[in-house]
Write an enzyme that holds these catalytic residues in place. Structure first.
Site, short mmCIF file in Angstrom:
data_model
loop_
_atom_site.label_atom_id
_atom_site.label_comp_id
_atom_site.label_asym_id
_atom_site.label_seq_id
_atom_site.Cartn_x
_atom_site.Cartn_y
_atom_site.Cartn_z
N ASP A 1 1.49 22.58 -18.04
CA ASP A 1 2.34 22.38 -16.89
C ASP A 1 3.20 23.63 -16.76
OD1 ASP A 1 4.23 21.65 -15.03
OD2 ASP A 1 4.46 19.61 -15.80
N ILE A 2 3.19 24.28 -15.62
CA ILE A 2 3.82 25.58 -15.50
C ILE A 2 5.33 25.53 -15.74
CG2 ILE A 2 4.27 25.52 -13.01
CD1 ILE A 2 3.15 28.52 -13.11
N ASN B 1 7.64 26.78 -0.54
CA ASN B 1 7.67 26.45 0.88
C ASN B 1 8.17 27.69 1.63
OD1 ASN B 1 8.78 25.40 3.50
ND2 ASN B 1 8.17 23.43 2.61
N ASP C 1 6.19 22.62 -4.76
CA ASP C 1 7.24 23.25 -5.56
C ASP C 1 8.35 22.27 -5.96
OD1 ASP C 1 8.37 22.90 -3.08
OD2 ASP C 1 9.28 24.89 -2.98
N SER D 1 -2.29 28.15 -3.97
CA SER D 1 -2.86 27.63 -2.72
C SER D 1 -4.02 26.66 -2.91
CB SER D 1 -3.31 28.77 -1.79
OG SER D 1 -2.20 29.31 -1.10
N GLY E 1 -3.82 23.63 -4.13
CA GLY E 1 -3.38 22.24 -4.07
C GLY E 1 -3.40 21.72 -2.65
N VAL E 2 -2.22 21.42 -2.10
CA VAL E 2 -2.16 20.84 -0.76
C VAL E 2 -2.59 21.82 0.32
CG1 VAL E 2 -0.36 19.20 -1.36
CG2 VAL E 2 0.29 21.48 -0.57
N TYR E 3 -2.60 23.14 -0.01
CA TYR E 3 -3.03 24.13 0.98
C TYR E 3 -4.55 24.26 1.06
CZ TYR E 3 1.75 25.78 1.81
OH TYR E 3 3.07 25.88 2.17
#
Length: 391
Positions: free
Chosen positions: A9-10, A23, A33, A117, A119-121
């Site tokens: 996990d970053i 964002n 984020d 990018s 993930g949700v992107y």
């Protein structure tokens, strides 16, 4: 160790900086984020982020890490993926390039990236990984820094299945051959034809069952493994022809102890001092010779190899110094040696490619294909549960 891909996990990374896929607007909202804001402290981080203002895709800016283990957070805005024809690749490359530039200006020693990018992107993971590798590799050629690519899901950890779809078959083909020789002797030709056939059938079934069961479902479905490549009967060497055993032949081959012929065969005509005084090319000599032949500066070699400058200096300044095998492999990759040159290079350092060692086989796989990107090679090693080149 300039690069590692790890499963973590970053927000838990204890590096000088982590990269946050931010964002574009300086707001706190549910999204990619939000975990970084929560771990760092929402109010503290939001106040600093508002000082930066709006960020375009590809841009990057830095804030303190606050409650994170990392000292800093580098915020970058990844592109939303449309179809690959709206500048997405250029913007994504800029995310890595600008983040690394900030880390260099701040003189940071380590940085951890997510796979930006994806993930949700919605950026395709294979294409995103290629861009990340390209930008990180270019940076590490000229700069010394520990760079981590932090992945969270199993799919991202098996990217090399798609980047190098035949690597599993290559490892099996060479590794199983050696294991058969070790198990049944080399050459195996002393066994009967029926025994050889039964050995092959049993080993083939065991290999297929074990490897297929261990495959990710996606790999089985998408057909990344081509079992037609593995021709196990060829693993068994042909029977050697019996040598004639006539007395005349034995007399012809015999050499009497103490004769000149015997001395030539055993070098007994040379003293130990004579043998030790013979000048041969040392490992450091060979290293520098290859660099000259490739028109490479010393810095080109150790940067491409990911080898510490102090270690490189020790190798070239001390002819009796013996580097580790992984260091020799790294230097071979930095020098972009072909497979024959690599074997000579390893031999000069006292090593050989071991077909029973999967680490060696992965390195051989890439060198035979004249592929020298250490970052991608480390990814393949990591995904096969093997030690990394610079671990």
């Amino acid at each position: 160790m300039p690069f590692r891909i790890i499963h973590n996990d970053i927000v838990k990374m204890n590096t000088d900086a982590i990269v946050n896929t931010s964002n574009p607007f300086p707001i706190y909202a549910p999204g990619s984020d939000s975990a970084v804001y929560k771990a760092a402290g929402v109010e503290l981080l939001l106040k600093e982020r508002q000082k930066i203002g709006y960020l375009e895709p590809g841009q990057a800016a830095i804030t303190p890490g606050f409650h994170l283990p990392a000292k800093y957070i580098i915020h970058t805005v990844g592109p939303a993926y449309i179809d690959g024809h709206h500048g997405e690749a250029k913007a994504l490359a800029s995310c890595y390039r600008n983040s690394l530039a900030i880390a260099r200006r701040k003189k940071l020693n380590s940085i951890a990236f997510p796979l930006i990018s994806t993930g949700v992107y919605g950026y395709p993971k294979v294409e995103a990984m290629k861009i990340a590798i390209s930008e990180i590799s270019d940076f590490l050629i000229e700069n010394e820094m520990e760079v981590y690519l932090v992945v969270f899901d199993q799919e991202s950890r098996r990217i090399s299945d798609k980047l190098f779809p035949d690597i599993e078959s290559y490892i099996d083909r060479h590794y199983v051959k050696k294991k058969l020789e070790e198990e049944y002797g080399a050459p195996v030709g002393s066994a009967s034809a029926e025994m050889e056939e039964s050995i092959v059938d049993a080993e083939s079934d065991a290999i297929r069952e074990t490897t297929i069961d261990a495959m990710p479902e996606s790999s089985r479905r998408e057909g990344f493994f081509n079992w037609d490549i593995i021709e196990i009967p060829e693993f068994l060497p042909a029977r050697p022809k019996k040598r004639p055993t006539k007395k005349s032949d034995r007399k012809k081959d015999a050499v009497s102890f103490g004769t000149d012929a015997h001395k030539k065969q055993t070098h007994s005509s040379l003293s130990i001092d004579d043998l030790l005084s013979r000048k041969e090319e040392t490992f450091s000599d060979m290293l520098l010779r290859f660099a000259r032949e490739k028109n490479m500066k010393n810095s080109d070699v150790y940067n491409r190899a990911g080898v510490n400058r102090k270690l490189f200096s020790k190798i070239i300044s001390k002819p009796d110094y013996h580097p580790g095998k992984k260091t020799v492999f790294a230097l071979a990759l930095g020098l972009e040696l072909n497979i024959d040159q690599t074997r000579d290079f390893l031999l000069r350092a006292g090593y050989a490619i071991n077909p029973s060692d999967k680490f060696d086989l992965v390195l051989q796989y890439f060198i035979e294909r004249e592929f020298y990107n250490i970052v991608e090679i480390d990814i393949a090693l990591y995904e096969h549960g093997l030690p990394l080149i610079h671990e």
